[in-house]
Scaffold this motif. Structure first.
Motif, PDB file in Angstrom:
ATOM      1  N   ILE A  22       5.881  15.419  -7.658  1.00 16.90           N
ATOM      2  CA  ILE A  22       5.951  13.957  -7.509  1.00 16.90           C
ATOM      3  C   ILE A  22       6.740  13.565  -6.257  1.00 16.90           C
ATOM      4  N   ARG A  23       6.928  14.517  -5.335  1.00 18.37           N
ATOM      5  CA  ARG A  23       7.752  14.227  -4.162  1.00 18.37           C
ATOM      6  C   ARG A  23       7.153  13.112  -3.295  1.00 18.37           C
ATOM      7  N   GLY A  24       5.847  13.174  -3.031  1.00 15.94           N
ATOM      8  CA  GLY A  24       5.212  12.129  -2.229  1.00 15.94           C
ATOM      9  C   GLY A  24       5.338  10.770  -2.887  1.00 15.94           C
ATOM     10  N   LYS A  25       5.164  10.733  -4.209  1.00 10.86           N
ATOM     11  CA  LYS A  25       5.277   9.466  -4.942  1.00 10.86           C
ATOM     12  C   LYS A  25       6.707   8.939  -4.900  1.00 10.86           C
ATOM     13  N   MET A  26       7.690   9.844  -5.037  1.00 12.60           N
ATOM     14  CA  MET A  26       9.082   9.418  -4.973  1.00 12.60           C
ATOM     15  C   MET A  26       9.447   8.933  -3.577  1.00 12.60           C
ATOM     16  N   MET A  27       8.856   9.549  -2.554  1.00 12.48           N
ATOM     17  CA  MET A  27       9.100   9.083  -1.190  1.00 12.48           C
ATOM     18  C   MET A  27       8.470   7.711  -0.957  1.00 12.48           C
ATOM     19  N   SER A  28       7.361   7.441  -1.627  1.00  9.32           N
ATOM     20  CA  SER A  28       6.770   6.108  -1.496  1.00  9.32           C
ATOM     21  C   SER A  28       7.622   5.078  -2.252  1.00  9.32           C
ATOM     22  N   ILE A  29       8.210   5.479  -3.381  1.00 11.36           N
ATOM     23  CA  ILE A  29       9.135   4.587  -4.089  1.00 11.36           C
ATOM     24  C   ILE A  29      10.373   4.329  -3.234  1.00 11.36           C
ATOM     25  N   TYR A  30      10.857   5.391  -2.585  1.00 11.65           N
ATOM     26  CA  TYR A  30      11.990   5.250  -1.660  1.00 11.65           C
ATOM     27  C   TYR A  30      11.633   4.280  -0.532  1.00 11.65           C
ATOM     28  N   SER A  31      10.462   4.470   0.079  1.00 10.47           N
ATOM     29  CA  SER A  31      10.028   3.585   1.165  1.00 10.47           C
ATOM     30  C   SER A  31       9.854   2.155   0.663  1.00 10.47           C
ATOM     31  N   LEU A  32       9.287   2.018  -0.532  1.00 10.29           N
ATOM     32  CA  LEU A  32       9.065   0.687  -1.100  1.00 10.29           C
ATOM     33  C   LEU A  32      10.389  -0.012  -1.389  1.00 10.29           C
ATOM     34  N   SER A  33      11.385   0.745  -1.860  1.00 10.17           N
ATOM     35  CA  SER A  33      12.680   0.136  -2.164  1.00 10.17           C
ATOM     36  C   SER A  33      13.354  -0.381  -0.904  1.00 10.17           C
ATOM     37  N   PHE A  34      13.075   0.271   0.227  1.00 11.82           N
ATOM     38  CA  PHE A  34      13.672  -0.146   1.495  1.00 11.82           C
ATOM     39  C   PHE A  34      12.890  -1.282   2.136  1.00 11.82           C
ATOM     40  N   ILE A  35      11.565  -1.228   2.021  1.00  8.75           N
ATOM     41  CA  ILE A  35      10.741  -2.218   2.730  1.00  8.75           C
ATOM     42  C   ILE A  35      10.049  -3.205   1.805  1.00  8.75           C
ATOM     43  N   GLY A  36      10.053  -2.932   0.493  1.00  3.87           N
ATOM     44  CA  GLY A  36       9.295  -3.779  -0.427  1.00  3.87           C
ATOM     45  C   GLY A  36       9.785  -5.215  -0.455  1.00  3.87           C
ATOM     46  N   LEU A  37      11.111  -5.395  -0.432  1.00  2.33           N
ATOM     47  CA  LEU A  37      11.671  -6.739  -0.450  1.00  2.33           C
ATOM     48  C   LEU A  37      11.958  -7.262   0.950  1.00  2.33           C
ATOM     49  N   SER A  38      12.026  -6.353   1.928  1.00  6.31           N
ATOM     50  CA  SER A  38      12.447  -6.762   3.278  1.00  6.31           C
ATOM     51  C   SER A  38      11.513  -7.787   3.936  1.00  6.31           C
ATOM     52  N   PRO A  39      10.169  -7.731   3.732  1.00  8.14           N
ATOM     53  CA  PRO A  39       9.355  -8.781   4.360  1.00  8.14           C
ATOM     54  C   PRO A  39       9.660 -10.164   3.820  1.00  8.14           C
ATOM     55  N   PHE A  40       9.950 -10.235   2.505  1.00  2.88           N
ATOM     56  CA  PHE A  40      10.300 -11.525   1.913  1.00  2.88           C
ATOM     57  C   PHE A  40      11.695 -11.941   2.372  1.00  2.88           C
ATOM     58  N   PHE A  64       0.790  -1.236   0.000  1.00  3.95           N
ATOM     59  CA  PHE A  64       0.000   0.000   0.000  1.00  3.95           C
ATOM     60  C   PHE A  64       0.823   1.286   0.000  1.00  3.95           C
ATOM     61  N   THR A  65       2.163   1.200   0.068  1.00  5.82           N
ATOM     62  CA  THR A  65       2.934   2.424   0.218  1.00  5.82           C
ATOM     63  C   THR A  65       2.879   3.328  -1.018  1.00  5.82           C
ATOM     64  N   LEU A  66       2.757   2.742  -2.213  1.00  5.18           N
ATOM     65  CA  LEU A  66       2.628   3.573  -3.414  1.00  5.18           C
ATOM     66  C   LEU A  66       1.313   4.355  -3.375  1.00  5.18           C
ATOM     67  N   PHE A  67       0.265   3.702  -2.938  1.00  6.53           N
ATOM     68  CA  PHE A  67      -1.017   4.391  -2.762  1.00  6.53           C
ATOM     69  C   PHE A  67      -0.891   5.458  -1.671  1.00  6.53           C
ATOM     70  N   GLY A  68      -0.133   5.128  -0.607  1.00  5.67           N
ATOM     71  CA  GLY A  68       0.103   6.095   0.453  1.00  5.67           C
ATOM     72  C   GLY A  68       0.820   7.338  -0.043  1.00  5.67           C
ATOM     73  N   GLY A  69       1.769   7.162  -0.954  1.00  4.39           N
ATOM     74  CA  GLY A  69       2.464   8.307  -1.539  1.00  4.39           C
ATOM     75  C   GLY A  69       1.534   9.167  -2.369  1.00  4.39           C
TER      76      GLY A  69
END
Length: 397
Positions: A344-362, A67-72
């Motif tokens: 696009i700052r909010g969207k880029m911050m969600s991409i940043y957050s996703l890059s850090f946490i997107g793979l981390s749960p797996f 949901f972080t991309l939607f959050g951005g």
């Protein structure tokens, strides 16, 4: 003398909005880290399983990744201050539910469910908080310092919180930690009340830019693309020491909850030193080479934690792991913030957050099950070695 003392205060902290947010969020984050340390210890005590620790991290971060991309997008569309009111209040109720669940000796799966809810809330909270910092700084030349201070506050809490948690759990049990976290959210909610931002200042005429624009911006900028790839690797493999830390403390170092708190504090001190060090850096040129070096140091630290199995050596390598992982995250954040247009700052911050946490749960899930199968030390060595090889390849780009 007063002038010289004033010079020692970072410029962002001289600005009332940023200062209010800094101290309010700082108190709240101490509570959050107290809860995080207590929860990991509680789950390991209930299950005696590193797989359960991996599942705990997985349950927190999968909702964030989804949901972080939607959050951005929400952060770019609505008032960030209003969003934070909602997310911080929601976190308060989750902490209270954990408090009551602990008192009632609820099952492991109840905590997994609550952690998943927290992850969903964080998907909206994290990109909003990252983007909100920009609105709190009057002079954009102070932005790198503000980002580093924001991270420094986060990592100071990461040092203080687990250390307090270790003693609270030892003397009073885990439940009190969840209650303290719930109360701590009053600090950030109060600071938000007094922060004055212009209504609609974050809503530009270009706000309807979609994620395709943010994606195109990312892949067309070589430095941002490389930094996000390295951060993703750090999120996938670099978090292994954090996932396994309760088991490292108990099974390898044969220490109790106080020792576990001190080990978490060692990593947190490394992160705090990184934030303070980067807070003095005003030069935003050549950040990509700095990012590459921090990623390399992280891989070496993971291998060191596995090889040198005594409390002092482990603390040193945890310090280096915390320093390098957060330096990688802060520098990537700074690089993106400096180069990103406002719409696009909010969207880029969600991409940043996703890059850090997107793979981390797996990564957390894999690390938990792998350590159960082949042991903690081989798992850390494998993670560090893969990250090291990836760093060497990127160095040539």
């Amino acid at each position: 003398m007063s002038a010289s003392l004033s010079d020692l205060i970072p410029n962002p902290l001289k600005q009332i909005n940023f200062s209010l947010y800094f101290w309010g969020q700082g108190i709240s984050l101490i509570g959050s880290w107290i809860q995080s340390a207590a929860l990991s210890w509680l789950v390991y005590k209930i299950t005696l399983s590193t797989s359960a620790l991996g599942l705990l991290t997985f349950s927190a971060q999968v909702p964030m990744a989804i949901f972080t991309l939607f959050g951005g997008n929400v952060a770019d569309t609505f008032q960030k201050k209003s969003i934070l009111y909602v997310t911080q209040t929601a976190f308060t109720f989750v902490a209270l539910l954990m408090f009551f669940a602990t008192i009632e000796n609820a099952s492991f799966w109840y905590f997994i469910a609550l952690t998943s809810i927290s992850g969903f809330i964080a998907a909206f909270d994290m990109p909003t908080r990252q983007a909100f910092v920009v609105e709190l700084v009057d002079d954009k030349r102070d932005l790198p310092q503000a980002i580093a201070l924001n991270s420094g506050m986060f990592n100071a809490a990461r040092v203080i919180g687990p250390t307090i948690a270790g003693f609270l759990v030892a003397f009073f049990g885990e439940a009190i930690c969840f209650l303290i976290n719930a109360i701590s959210f009053l600090a950030v909610l109060t600071s938000l009340f007094f922060i004055k931002t212009k209504k609609g200042e974050n809503l530009t005429s270009e706000v309807k830019a979609d994620f395709k624009a943010a994606y195109n911006f990312t892949v067309s900028n070589k430095e941002i693309l490389i930094s996000i790839c390295l951060l993703s690797m750090g999120g996938f493999l670099g978090i292994s020491y954090m996932v396994l830390l309760p088991a490292i403390a108990k099974l390898i170092l044969h220490t109790g909850v106080q020792g576990y708190g001190l080990l978490m504090g060692s990593s947190g001190i490394g992160s705090l030193v990184a934030a303070l060090f980067l807070g003095t850096r005003k030069d935003t040129s050549n950040l990509i080479n700095v990012i590459k070096r921090f990623s390399l140091l992280l891989s070496i630290s993971l291998i060191g934690i596995a090889i040198f199995q005594n409390f002092i050596s482990c603390s040193i390598f945890l310090f280096l792991a915390g320093f390098s992982l957060i330096s990688l995250a802060i520098t990537t954040n700074t690089l993106i913030q400096v180069k990103t247009p406002n719409n696009i700052r909010g969207k880029m911050m969600s991409i940043y957050s996703l890059s850090f946490i997107g793979l981390s749960p797996f990564g957390a899930l894999l690390i938990g099950f792998l350590s159960n199968s082949i042991g903690i030390e081989p798992t850390l060595i494998i993670c560090g070695s893969i990250l090291f090889l990836a760093d060497i390849l990127v160095m040539k780009v």
